[in-house]
Design a protein around this motif. Structure first.
Motif, short mmCIF file in Angstrom:
data_model
loop_
_atom_site.label_atom_id
_atom_site.label_comp_id
_atom_site.label_asym_id
_atom_site.label_seq_id
_atom_site.Cartn_x
_atom_site.Cartn_y
_atom_site.Cartn_z
N LYS A 158 0.86 -1.28 -0.17
CA LYS A 158 -0.18 -0.13 0.06
C LYS A 158 0.91 1.26 0.01
CE LYS A 158 -3.82 -2.06 2.72
NZ LYS A 158 -4.25 -1.77 4.02
N LYS A 159 2.14 1.23 0.71
CA LYS A 159 2.85 2.43 0.69
C LYS A 159 3.90 2.64 0.00
CE LYS A 159 1.26 2.26 5.88
NZ LYS A 159 1.69 2.04 7.08
N THR A 160 4.13 1.57 -0.91
CA THR A 160 5.17 1.77 -1.98
C THR A 160 5.15 1.32 -3.33
OG1 THR A 160 6.00 -0.44 -1.42
CG2 THR A 160 6.88 1.06 0.10
N ASN A 161 5.81 1.61 -4.08
CA ASN A 161 5.67 1.16 -5.65
C ASN A 161 6.22 -0.17 -5.64
OD1 ASN A 161 4.14 3.58 -6.22
ND2 ASN A 161 6.30 4.51 -6.40
N ALA A 187 10.17 -4.66 -7.46
CA ALA A 187 10.19 -3.18 -8.06
C ALA A 187 11.13 -2.71 -8.88
CB ALA A 187 10.01 -2.05 -6.75
N GLU A 188 10.61 -1.73 -9.65
CA GLU A 188 11.79 -1.22 -10.57
C GLU A 188 12.71 -0.33 -9.79
OE1 GLU A 188 9.85 0.63 -13.84
OE2 GLU A 188 8.79 -1.01 -14.55
N ASP A 189 12.53 0.28 -8.65
CA ASP A 189 13.53 0.95 -8.11
C ASP A 189 13.90 0.41 -6.61
OD1 ASP A 189 14.71 3.00 -6.55
OD2 ASP A 189 13.30 4.52 -6.99
N VAL A 190 15.12 0.17 -6.52
CA VAL A 190 15.67 -0.59 -5.35
C VAL A 190 15.28 0.13 -4.03
CG1 VAL A 190 17.75 -1.12 -4.09
CG2 VAL A 190 17.62 -1.13 -6.64
N ALA A 191 15.02 1.41 -3.98
CA ALA A 191 14.88 2.20 -2.67
C ALA A 191 13.32 1.67 -2.31
CB ALA A 191 14.79 3.55 -3.17
N ASP A 192 12.68 1.34 -3.34
CA ASP A 192 10.85 1.02 -3.07
C ASP A 192 11.07 -0.36 -2.58
OD1 ASP A 192 9.36 2.92 -3.99
OD2 ASP A 192 9.63 2.48 -6.03
N VAL A 193 11.92 -1.27 -2.84
CA VAL A 193 11.95 -2.65 -2.30
C VAL A 193 12.55 -2.42 -0.97
CG1 VAL A 193 13.01 -4.95 -2.72
CG2 VAL A 193 12.31 -3.64 -4.57
N ILE A 194 13.77 -1.85 -0.65
CA ILE A 194 14.10 -1.48 0.70
C ILE A 194 12.99 -1.15 1.74
CG2 ILE A 194 15.90 -0.16 2.09
CD1 ILE A 194 17.71 -0.22 -0.32
N ARG A 195 12.47 -0.02 1.27
CA ARG A 195 11.21 0.59 1.93
C ARG A 195 10.17 -0.40 2.23
NH1 ARG A 195 10.05 2.99 6.37
NH2 ARG A 195 8.28 4.32 6.31
N ALA A 196 9.87 -1.39 1.30
CA ALA A 196 8.86 -2.41 1.47
C ALA A 196 9.25 -3.26 2.43
CB ALA A 196 8.35 -3.02 0.02
N VAL A 197 10.30 -3.58 2.55
CA VAL A 197 10.75 -4.80 3.44
C VAL A 197 10.95 -4.27 4.81
CG1 VAL A 197 12.77 -6.50 3.99
CG2 VAL A 197 12.07 -6.13 1.88
N GLU A 198 11.34 -2.92 4.94
CA GLU A 198 11.30 -2.19 6.29
C GLU A 198 9.78 -1.99 6.83
OE1 GLU A 198 15.20 0.81 5.46
OE2 GLU A 198 13.14 1.86 5.50
N ILE A 199 8.92 -1.77 6.17
CA ILE A 199 7.56 -1.75 6.59
C ILE A 199 6.79 -3.16 7.01
CG2 ILE A 199 5.03 -1.00 5.71
CD1 ILE A 199 6.39 1.14 3.96
N ALA A 200 7.18 -4.00 5.89
CA ALA A 200 6.74 -5.23 6.35
C ALA A 200 7.33 -5.80 7.65
CB ALA A 200 7.36 -6.30 5.39
N LEU A 201 8.58 -5.65 8.03
CA LEU A 201 9.36 -6.33 9.21
C LEU A 201 8.58 -5.27 10.31
CD1 LEU A 201 12.95 -6.28 8.42
CD2 LEU A 201 11.44 -8.28 8.67
N LYS A 202 8.44 -4.09 10.32
CA LYS A 202 7.65 -3.20 11.42
C LYS A 202 6.17 -3.77 11.63
CE LYS A 202 6.80 1.17 13.21
NZ LYS A 202 6.71 2.66 12.78
#
Length: 316
Positions: A158-161, A187-202
């Motif tokens: 929901k919160k990332t691309n 994701a096409e952007d590495v930053a989106d994937v990093i952010r997605a994993v961070e959100i999922a862990l939290k």
């Protein structure tokens, strides 16, 4: 005789009129030392001398300056401070650790690990059926729990691309009745994937509070007001609608919880999984529902209550 009397009278008068007679008193002198900041000397305890306080340059008798108390390490850390320290450790792990060419993000409840692989090897991309245009793959993998991690993945989408490109359930749970999970973000952007994993862990930490696990069995219920692509991919949840997950183990407890939910509120069944290949032969039932937000909440509450009642009978 008169001469003797006159001499005694003069001596008595002299003694009475003699000023500033003081006796040695250790406690009194130490008190003066503490209050006035003036150390009593040996001469101040001698007879015939008095203690005379000195004024400081400001004209006041004395001043008090207080220092903040020194922090004593008692070995105890309040709960809030523990959480803060825990968060700081995980943030440092996010920025400092790399395993091989993968970027380590952190760990979470249920022995859940999260990391990001940039530029996944083409052979692995084909095996995982991942789109080759994706520049990075985010991984969420756990030993205990799957529904909590899937709900957390939905929050991340929901919160990332990013998108949930693959989901598999593993027969694990450290020997318990349920699963571990293996989920991939892309994701096409590495930053989106990093952010997605961070959100999922939290989010996994938060959803994990909904799990009641005992030696006799397990129950868990999860709710979201708006299902996104991850829940749609995993369970066929209608997008942007209230959605709930009901899980009970052993499987008979899950069936009872499912029946109770349908009889309690006007909700629509989305999926029902029993001990099957899809469930990796786990001894539990997964039941998902959708409908009005209030109805879904009522269904989950009723299912959870009956599940707790059954597990209580085991006295485990």
């Amino acid at each position: 005789m008169s001469e003797v009397l006159n001499r005694q009278s003069r001596e008595i008068t002299t003694i009475v009129s003699q000023p500033n007679i003081s006796r040695p008193n250790y406690q009194r002198e130490k008190g003066k030392e503490r209050l006035l900041g003036i150390k009593a000397t040996e001469s101040s305890n001698k007879a015939g001398q008095s203690f005379v306080p000195q004024l400081n340059p400001s004209g006041t008798l004395f001043t008090i300056s207080m220092k903040p108390p020194a922090k004593i390490n008692t070995g105890y850390t309040p709960v809030d401070e523990q959480k803060e320290v825990k968060a700081e450790v995980r943030n440092s792990e996010i920025t400092e650790k790399s395993f091989g060419q993968a970027k380590f993000i952190g760990v979470s409840a249920g022995n859940t690990v999260g990391y990001v692989i940039p530029n996944l090897e083409p052979g692995l991309s084909q095996y995982l059926q991942a789109n080759r245009s994706l520049r990075a793959i985010g991984v969420i993998s756990s030993r205990v729990g799957a529904a909590a991690q899937i709900m957390a993945a939905d929050e991340a989408v929901k919160k990332t691309n990013s998108e949930l490109i693959r989901l598999e359930l593993a027969r694990d749970e450290l020997g318990g009745p349920g699963h571990g999970v293996f989920a991939l973000f892309g994701a096409e952007d590495v930053a989106d994937v990093i952010r997605a994993v961070e959100i999922a862990l939290k989010a996994t930490e938060e959803y994990y509070q909904n799990i009641k696990n005992t030696p006799a069995g397990k129950i868990e219920t999860h709710y979201t007001a708006r299902a996104a692509a991850a829940l749609n991919k995993a369970f066929g949840a209608p997008l942007n609608q209230a959605f709930g997950i009901i899980i009970g183990a052993p499987a008979g407890v899950g069936l009872l919880m499912s029946d109770t939910a349908l009889k309690t509120a006007h909700v629509t069944m989305v999926s029902f999984w029993g001990p099957s290949v899809v469930q990796a032969f786990a001894n539990e039932v997964w039941f998902t529902v959708t409908g009005d937000s209030a109805a879904v909440k009522n269904a989950l509450e009723a299912a959870r209550e009956v599940g707790l009642q059954v597990l209580a009978e085991f006295r485990a």
